[in-house]
Motif scaffolding. Sequence first.
Motif, PDB file in Angstrom:
ATOM      1  N   ARG A   1      23.220  -0.280  -0.092  1.00  0.00           N
ATOM      2  CA  ARG A   1      22.712  -0.427   1.272  1.00  0.00           C
ATOM      3  C   ARG A   1      21.862   0.760   1.702  1.00  0.00           C
ATOM      4  N   TYR A   2      22.077   1.884   1.043  1.00  0.00           N
ATOM      5  CA  TYR A   2      21.357   3.098   1.448  1.00  0.00           C
ATOM      6  C   TYR A   2      20.202   3.426   0.515  1.00  0.00           C
ATOM      7  N   ILE A   3      19.915   2.511  -0.404  1.00  0.00           N
ATOM      8  CA  ILE A   3      18.742   2.692  -1.267  1.00  0.00           C
ATOM      9  C   ILE A   3      17.552   2.053  -0.571  1.00  0.00           C
ATOM     10  N   LYS A   4      16.578   2.889  -0.200  1.00  0.00           N
ATOM     11  CA  LYS A   4      15.379   2.363   0.457  1.00  0.00           C
ATOM     12  C   LYS A   4      14.260   2.344  -0.578  1.00  0.00           C
ATOM     13  N   TYR A   5      13.740   1.173  -0.897  1.00  0.00           N
ATOM     14  CA  TYR A   5      12.707   1.088  -1.922  1.00  0.00           C
ATOM     15  C   TYR A   5      11.345   1.454  -1.359  1.00  0.00           C
ATOM     16  N   GLY A   6      10.578   2.200  -2.142  1.00  0.00           N
ATOM     17  CA  GLY A   6       9.206   2.548  -1.763  1.00  0.00           C
ATOM     18  C   GLY A   6       8.263   1.449  -2.240  1.00  0.00           C
ATOM     19  N   PRO A   7       6.960   1.628  -1.980  1.00  0.00           N
ATOM     20  CA  PRO A   7       5.989   0.583  -2.332  1.00  0.00           C
ATOM     21  C   PRO A   7       6.008   0.240  -3.827  1.00  0.00           C
TER      22      PRO A   7
ATOM     23  N   THR B   1       0.831  -1.199   0.000  1.00  0.00           N
ATOM     24  CA  THR B   1       0.000   0.000   0.000  1.00  0.00           C
ATOM     25  C   THR B   1       0.865   1.247   0.000  1.00  0.00           C
ATOM     26  N   TRP B   2       0.491   2.167  -0.836  1.00  0.00           N
ATOM     27  CA  TRP B   2       1.183   3.453  -0.871  1.00  0.00           C
ATOM     28  C   TRP B   2       0.119   4.517  -0.600  1.00  0.00           C
TER      29      TRP B   2
END
Lengths: 276, 397
Positions: free
Chosen positions: A96-102, A59-60
């Motif tokens: 390591r610092y790439i945070k994936y969104g929905p 869910t976004w």
Amino acid sequence: MSFHSFTGTDTYLAAPELRDSVNVASALEKPLLVRGEPGTGKTVLAEAIAENLVMDLLTWNIKSTSKAQEGLYVYDTVQRLNDARFGDKDITDISRYIKYGPLGRSFRADQRVVLLIDEIDKADMEFPNDLLHELDRMSFFVHETGRQHTARFRPIVIITSNNEKELPDAFLRRCVFHYIAFPDKAEMEDIIRVHHPDVEAELLQQVLLRFYWLRDLPEIRKKPSTSELIDWIAALRRGGVSTDVIESELPFLGVLMKRENDLEAVMAAHRRGRIN
Amino acid sequence: MFVDFFYHLRGYGLKVTITEWLALMRALAIGYSRADLHVFYNLARCLMVKREADFDNYDRAFASFFMGVENHFDISDELLEWLSNPKLPRELTDEERAKLQALDLDELRERFKEVLDEQKERHDGGNRWIGTGGMSPFGHGGEHPTGVRIGGAGGGRSAVQVATDRRFRNLRSDRILDTRQIGLALRRLRKLGKDEGPEELDIDETIDSSARNAGEIDLVFRPPKRNRIKLLLLIDVGGSMDPHTLLCERLFSAAHKANHFKKFEFKFFHNCVYENLYTDISRWKGEPTSRVLKRLDHTWSVCLVGDAWMSPYELTHTGGAIDYYHSNQVTGLDWLRKFRDRCPNSIWLNPEPLRIWNAPTIHLIRQVFPMFELTIDGLTEGIDVLRGIRPNRALAA
């Protein structure tokens, strides 16, 4: 070709037209844009699809500050800076610092998932346009790592909108569109029986009569929705209110109407005896 | 036939594009077809009509197109014929041509034939295809184990009959609006401009930039952006405007709540603007119009709301004002012109529908201000004039 056929669930009754729309969107791998009054079950639809087809649901929730990029990924520079100061972590590996969104997660999933983009109209006018390319190709590029991520399993994308803003034409062209009309009396009966299986027939009829009368009052600014009706019935039953009291007094009206002006308007109309 | 339907829809004012139409062909070819017009009705709608406001037009178009042929209409035959001899809508753009190539009609045709063959073998009892009596979840009036049929179309009525019901009439956007819709329309009324004054620190950019800069602080500033719209709302109250009270109240409350204007003022008048404008609806407290005018300049927009329906002398004669005790020295029309000259960027909204704008006074006022209906469409057009993205044109005298 096998269709994932969405049929509705025990608790979510989907009209045939809605089921068709979902299945067409799924087969054509196009996003399904769902519009309708608040409380017509737009958000719950995605949950029902996920449950029905046994898929994960991502869910976004869109806010007025949401950016298209956040849905794909965010490069957490602050975390990296912070780590660099103490030197106890490996900061050379940017991934390591790439945070994936929905949206990014739904493209990277190793099976087909349902992605809900909830209330897309909350965001800036340009927001939907920023998503066009990614939704079309179902792939995105991470500049920081130089990697292209392409969906192996194109997610079923459900997008809801309350129509706060007009959505851009280019965006609309790419979607399958479904408008959930407010349920009529017969449909509403079915819906209520799902939530209150043992509701007395007489009470139900009385309540529905009042409810649709109320919704039709022209002076009401915010019309009560399905979820409020369900709450109202719960309140009436728990309060042990008899059907003739409902007729004469409209008890617990605050559950249905959330605005003072509306409450007064309803009481005034009720006194005028416009019910028949 | 399919191409005709495409043009038929466009003829009814639906902005169907080739992309959407090709999506429909694709959907039909991969199995969403058969002779069921109900399914086709919904399929074509969900792929080609993207606003509920257009549903009513779609219903009208659909009914008029299929009226009479519904009983001996077979989508499969039509589609197969089209796929073997794809007649395309004219005026394809390059982008659309590319899409068409990507669609690969030959492959579609093959797939569709497979679908048809399979269908012949195992229909009526099959559970994959769309059929009126089958078990497919796509069908109508059929029986599906988990599908609970609720309301909607069906019950032995044809798709054309359902379409002629015009269930979506109330969603048409050229109808009267509510507060929320007005609020939304007003939100369009912004002209962002870089404001004077000190620049603001952009915190997000600063953090980002500093981090990229290996921790050396790097401050990023940006000029603030603010809406520059200044709006004066003048509302006609009383008399012939009484039936429109609710609508005007809604417009007023929406505009009042919209807090994105640089400046917002409202005043009331009766029938036409004269020496005094009123700050309350009962028109007791007032302010000389000349003083209001002095505050305004070309950066202001004036939005007048009224039915513009009065006796001609109320506009053209001195002393013509409707109120008995009131003897105006300057004609109403001149007052209106003063507003127009002071604030050229102004419009008039009329709650009466366009088709009855035939009073002589309406014609006179339209020579001063561009006039729009107080509907979603009219309001949107009017606001586009105020934003300067649509030419500001009054009627030629």
